[in-house]
Design a protein around this motif. Structure first.
Motif, PDB file in Angstrom:
ATOM      1  N   ALA A 129       4.980  12.311  -9.859  1.00 42.07           N
ATOM      2  CA  ALA A 129       4.635  10.901 -10.096  1.00 42.07           C
ATOM      3  C   ALA A 129       5.520  10.061  -9.171  1.00 42.07           C
ATOM      4  O   ALA A 129       6.357   9.274  -9.612  1.00 42.07           O
ATOM      5  CB  ALA A 129       4.838  10.540 -11.561  1.00 42.07           C
ATOM      6  N   GLU A 130       5.328  10.293  -7.847  1.00 35.43           N
ATOM      7  CA  GLU A 130       6.211   9.697  -6.843  1.00 35.43           C
ATOM      8  C   GLU A 130       5.695   8.356  -6.331  1.00 35.43           C
ATOM      9  O   GLU A 130       6.459   7.541  -5.835  1.00 35.43           O
ATOM     10  CB  GLU A 130       6.396  10.670  -5.680  1.00 35.43           C
ATOM     11  N   GLY A 131       4.362   8.154  -6.454  1.00 37.48           N
ATOM     12  CA  GLY A 131       3.773   6.923  -5.903  1.00 37.48           C
ATOM     13  C   GLY A 131       4.416   5.685  -6.506  1.00 37.48           C
ATOM     14  O   GLY A 131       4.823   4.761  -5.815  1.00 37.48           O
ATOM     15  N   TYR A 159      -4.346  12.504   2.206  1.00 37.84           N
ATOM     16  CA  TYR A 159      -4.960  11.191   1.959  1.00 37.84           C
ATOM     17  C   TYR A 159      -4.122  10.289   1.051  1.00 37.84           C
ATOM     18  O   TYR A 159      -4.559   9.206   0.677  1.00 37.84           O
ATOM     19  CB  TYR A 159      -6.346  11.363   1.325  1.00 37.84           C
ATOM     20  N   ASP A 160      -2.923  10.759   0.712  1.00 33.79           N
ATOM     21  CA  ASP A 160      -2.121   9.978  -0.229  1.00 33.79           C
ATOM     22  C   ASP A 160      -1.495   8.732   0.423  1.00 33.79           C
ATOM     23  O   ASP A 160      -0.753   8.007  -0.220  1.00 33.79           O
ATOM     24  CB  ASP A 160      -1.036  10.876  -0.846  1.00 33.79           C
ATOM     25  N   MET A 161      -1.858   8.501   1.677  1.00 27.49           N
ATOM     26  CA  MET A 161      -1.390   7.282   2.360  1.00 27.49           C
ATOM     27  C   MET A 161      -2.540   6.293   2.547  1.00 27.49           C
ATOM     28  O   MET A 161      -2.437   5.345   3.321  1.00 27.49           O
ATOM     29  CB  MET A 161      -0.740   7.604   3.712  1.00 27.49           C
ATOM     30  N   ALA A 167      -3.196   1.954  -4.191  1.00 26.62           N
ATOM     31  CA  ALA A 167      -2.564   3.264  -4.199  1.00 26.62           C
ATOM     32  C   ALA A 167      -3.478   4.360  -4.715  1.00 26.62           C
ATOM     33  O   ALA A 167      -4.230   4.168  -5.671  1.00 26.62           O
ATOM     34  CB  ALA A 167      -1.300   3.212  -5.066  1.00 26.62           C
ATOM     35  N   THR A 168      -3.391   5.530  -4.098  1.00 26.47           N
ATOM     36  CA  THR A 168      -4.011   6.746  -4.635  1.00 26.47           C
ATOM     37  C   THR A 168      -3.030   7.254  -5.692  1.00 26.47           C
ATOM     38  O   THR A 168      -2.299   8.201  -5.472  1.00 26.47           O
ATOM     39  CB  THR A 168      -4.166   7.795  -3.515  1.00 26.47           C
ATOM     40  N   LEU A 169      -3.009   6.564  -6.829  1.00 26.00           N
ATOM     41  CA  LEU A 169      -1.875   6.744  -7.736  1.00 26.00           C
ATOM     42  C   LEU A 169      -2.030   7.857  -8.763  1.00 26.00           C
ATOM     43  O   LEU A 169      -1.082   8.573  -9.038  1.00 26.00           O
ATOM     44  CB  LEU A 169      -1.550   5.422  -8.437  1.00 26.00           C
ATOM     45  N   GLY A 204       0.802  -1.231   0.000  1.00 21.31           N
ATOM     46  CA  GLY A 204       0.000   0.000   0.000  1.00 21.31           C
ATOM     47  C   GLY A 204       0.825   1.267   0.000  1.00 21.31           C
ATOM     48  O   GLY A 204       1.738   1.427   0.813  1.00 21.31           O
ATOM     49  N   LYS A 205       0.495   2.172  -0.902  1.00 24.64           N
ATOM     50  CA  LYS A 205       1.185   3.462  -0.957  1.00 24.64           C
ATOM     51  C   LYS A 205       0.926   4.249   0.333  1.00 24.64           C
ATOM     52  O   LYS A 205      -0.220   4.560   0.658  1.00 24.64           O
ATOM     53  CB  LYS A 205       0.695   4.260  -2.179  1.00 24.64           C
ATOM     54  N   GLY A 206       1.998   4.571   1.026  1.00 26.89           N
ATOM     55  CA  GLY A 206       1.859   5.286   2.300  1.00 26.89           C
ATOM     56  C   GLY A 206       2.487   6.661   2.247  1.00 26.89           C
ATOM     57  O   GLY A 206       3.331   7.013   3.063  1.00 26.89           O
ATOM     58  N   LEU A 207       2.084   7.459   1.262  1.00 19.06           N
ATOM     59  CA  LEU A 207       2.641   8.794   1.113  1.00 19.06           C
ATOM     60  C   LEU A 207       1.886   9.762   2.030  1.00 19.06           C
ATOM     61  O   LEU A 207       0.761  10.144   1.732  1.00 19.06           O
ATOM     62  CB  LEU A 207       2.597   9.265  -0.347  1.00 19.06           C
ATOM     63  N   THR A 208       2.500  10.127   3.152  1.00 15.58           N
ATOM     64  CA  THR A 208       1.738  10.830   4.191  1.00 15.58           C
ATOM     65  C   THR A 208       1.412  12.274   3.834  1.00 15.58           C
ATOM     66  O   THR A 208       0.509  12.865   4.410  1.00 15.58           O
ATOM     67  CB  THR A 208       2.451  10.761   5.547  1.00 15.58           C
ATOM     68  N   PHE A 209       2.149  12.867   2.887  1.00 17.23           N
ATOM     69  CA  PHE A 209       1.708  14.138   2.283  1.00 17.23           C
ATOM     70  C   PHE A 209       2.391  14.329   0.946  1.00 17.23           C
ATOM     71  O   PHE A 209       3.611  14.271   0.844  1.00 17.23           O
ATOM     72  CB  PHE A 209       1.961  15.358   3.173  1.00 17.23           C
ATOM     73  N   ASP A 210       1.568  14.584  -0.075  1.00 18.18           N
ATOM     74  CA  ASP A 210       2.091  14.737  -1.429  1.00 18.18           C
ATOM     75  C   ASP A 210       1.918  16.171  -1.913  1.00 18.18           C
ATOM     76  O   ASP A 210       0.852  16.549  -2.402  1.00 18.18           O
ATOM     77  CB  ASP A 210       1.357  13.768  -2.371  1.00 18.18           C
ATOM     78  N   ALA A 211       2.983  16.962  -1.761  1.00 19.12           N
ATOM     79  CA  ALA A 211       2.954  18.336  -2.283  1.00 19.12           C
ATOM     80  C   ALA A 211       3.372  18.353  -3.746  1.00 19.12           C
ATOM     81  O   ALA A 211       3.298  19.385  -4.406  1.00 19.12           O
ATOM     82  CB  ALA A 211       3.879  19.226  -1.458  1.00 19.12           C
TER      83      ALA A 211
HETATM   84 ZN    ZN Z   1       0.914  10.910  -4.675  1.00 20.91          ZN
END
Ligand code: ZN
Ligand code: BES
Ligand code: MN
Length: 496
Positions: free
Chosen positions: A350-352, A289-291, A375-377, A266-273
């Motif tokens: 496009a980091e996910g 919500y990117d996590m 993933a919130t891809l 699971g994509k756990g990106l806690t903040f995607d700026a």
């Molecule tokens: Zn993201």
């Protein structure tokens, strides 16, 4: 919330609220008819007086009906008896809990198991009732200094025809309750802001989860270990952030030691700026919500452990922030992945896929029977499918089909997009093995194509939950999806 079956005479049961079903044209379910008889026809009289249409989603709250010991009666519309479907049934349940949540009812008796829904047995109905009620009471108030003192529904009695039905109902309700608990964990983590829910925080919550269940074990890999493993893509994303990345690995052993596990990544990106390819500021807050993919892995493992499923499941969550900084990756930078392939980063937003590709390669060591990443891809998925369906792409049709079926049964649906070779053509780089973006067209598909280059060694499916993981606007908040789909998928797995 507790659940218990009830098999006695319905009009004799003392309860804060009795929930009854009614169809269109004033047709009653059998329990509603019994109450009507006990009340000398008052119920049907009131239905007509109040002009209760009985459409799915309609509700009518009545107080102290003669001949009946319930303080209140909540009538729930089920539409036409002949056309009642699983979705209408669930809509009716959601409407019921909406009303219940606004009245001081601690204990309710629900007589909706008796409404026949084609293709759905009592176990399914009990599961949906428990799920709708537990999930419908969810509120995120942790960070309000004065949480609204809402009355909490503490106990739900399920009215059953007989002993046999009550056994099935208990089983279904237990499942629904466990799925709701998994959804609650997923939503709580997702709703927390980025300044609280950091990669380290996610790792702590994973540890807490493992402390609660004997069959669940957690390992957290630090950046130094990722370095040793050669996870250049994951580390590239985390460079622009002061919060160190974590790779959270959970192992649930409910099956035999040699049973190959299902892996959930699971994509756990806690903040995607967005990183240096900074996002516009509108709605950027929602990138907390990117996590949600990672949170849904934790939630599904909670459900799995709660139900003590006889399976092995591995959860892998790459957790990081994506921020712009002097040390951040830049467009044009080339990094080397754990798999050895080099990637030209043409867009740092496009980091996910960058954190996922190394997590997917790491997952190989568990020799998984199948791998599902969540993933919130891509924003493109929201454009293609809206907020109703999760995007699904897979390198094997059987797995795709099983996931679609699980989503249908759980009313948490996914829709498949093609992973054709033609789309792979869009991933060409002049300087590295592949770029991290494939142009504007078919964005969800090319993102999955990127991941597919790192999943060649196993059976794999990808769930893009960009449109389904949270609601925007007035009802902004996490949905807990796709925990119902994944839980159903695991429930359906019979160990060989
Ligand atoms: Zn993201
Ligand atoms: N986390 C986002 C995707 C996203 C955006 C999900 C909006 C839900 C709502 C992801 O990291 C991202 O930024 N993707 C880019 C990819 C693009 C640069 C190829 C996108 O979708 O714009
Ligand atoms: Mn991004």
């Amino acid at each position: 919330m507790d659940f218990s079956p009830h098999t006695g005479t319905i009009e004799k049961k003392r309860t804060d609220c009795l929930i009854l079903g009614a169809y269109e044209k004033y047709k009653l379910t059998s329990s509603a008819e019994k109450i009507d008889q006990a009340a000398d026809g008052t119920l049907s009289k009131l239905l007509k007086r109040e002009n209760f249409k009985g459409q799915a989603g309609d509700t009518l709250l009545l107080h102290q009906l003669p001949g009946c010991r319930a303080d209140r009666i909540l009538l729930v519309g089920l539409g036409k008896k002949k056309t009642l479907t699983d979705k209408i049934y669930r809509k009716a349940l959601d409407a019921a809990i909406q009303t219940i949540a606004g009245i001081p009812a601690k204990r309710t008796l629900c007589a909706l198991l008796e409404a026949p829904v084609p293709g759905c047995d009592s176990r399914w109905k009990a599961r949906q009732i428990a799920l709708a009620f537990a999930d419908g009471c969810y509120r995120f108030t942790e960070l309000k200094s004065e949480p609204n003192a809402l009355p909490v529904l503490a106990h739900l009695d399920l009215h059953c025809r007989d002993k046999e039905e009550s056994e099935t109902a208990v089983r279904g309700a237990r499942e629904g309750h466990a799925i709701a608990a998994g959804m609650k964990l997923t939503k709580d983590l997702a709703n927390l802001p980025g300044n609280i829910c950091t990669p380290a925080y996610l790792a702590d919550r994973a540890q807490q989860l493992a402390d609660r269940y004997r069959k669940l074990k957690v390992t957290v890999l630090e950046e130094a270990e990722m370095e040793k493993l050669g996870m250049g893509a994951l580390l590239a994303v985390s460079r622009g952030s002061r919060q160190p990345a974590k790779l959270i690995v959970l192992e649930y052993q409910g099956g035999k030691a040699k049973d190959r596990p299902t892996a959930l990544v699971g994509k756990g990106l806690t903040f995607d700026a967005g990183g240096i390819s900074l996002k516009p500021s509108e709605s950027m807050d929602e990138m907390k919500y990117d996590m949600c993919g990672g949170a849904s892995v934790l939630g599904t493992l909670l459900t799995t452990a709660e139900l003590d499923l006889p399976l092995n499941v591995v959860g892998v969550i790459p957790a990081s922030e994506n921020l712009p900084d002097g040390n951040a990756i830049k467009p044009g930078d080339i990094v080397k992945t754990m798999a050895g392939k080099t990637v030209e980063i043409l867009n740092t937003d496009a980091e996910g896929r960058l954190i996922l590709c190394d997590a997917l390669t790491y997952t190989e060591r568990f020799e998984p029977k199948r791998v599902i990443d969540i993933a919130t891809l891509t924003g493109a998925c929201l454009v293609a499918l809206g907020r109703h369906a999760t995007g699904l792409l897979a390198n094997e049709e059987d797995l795709a089909h099983t996931l679609i079926k699980a989503g249908e049964a759980a009313l948490d649906r996914a829709w498949q997009l093609p992973l054709w070779d033609e789309f792979q053509e869009q991933l060409k780089s002049n300087f590295a093995d592949l770029p991290n973006i494939g142009g504007r067209e078919g964005g969800t598909i090319t993102a999955a194509c990127f991941l597919s280059r790192f999943t060649e060694k196993f059976t794999w499916a990808h769930l893009d939950i960009a449109g389904t993981a949270w609601n925007t606007g007035q009802n902004k908040g996490a949905t807990g999806r796709p925990v119902p789909l994944l839980s159903q998928f695991l429930l359906d797995q019979r160990p060989e």
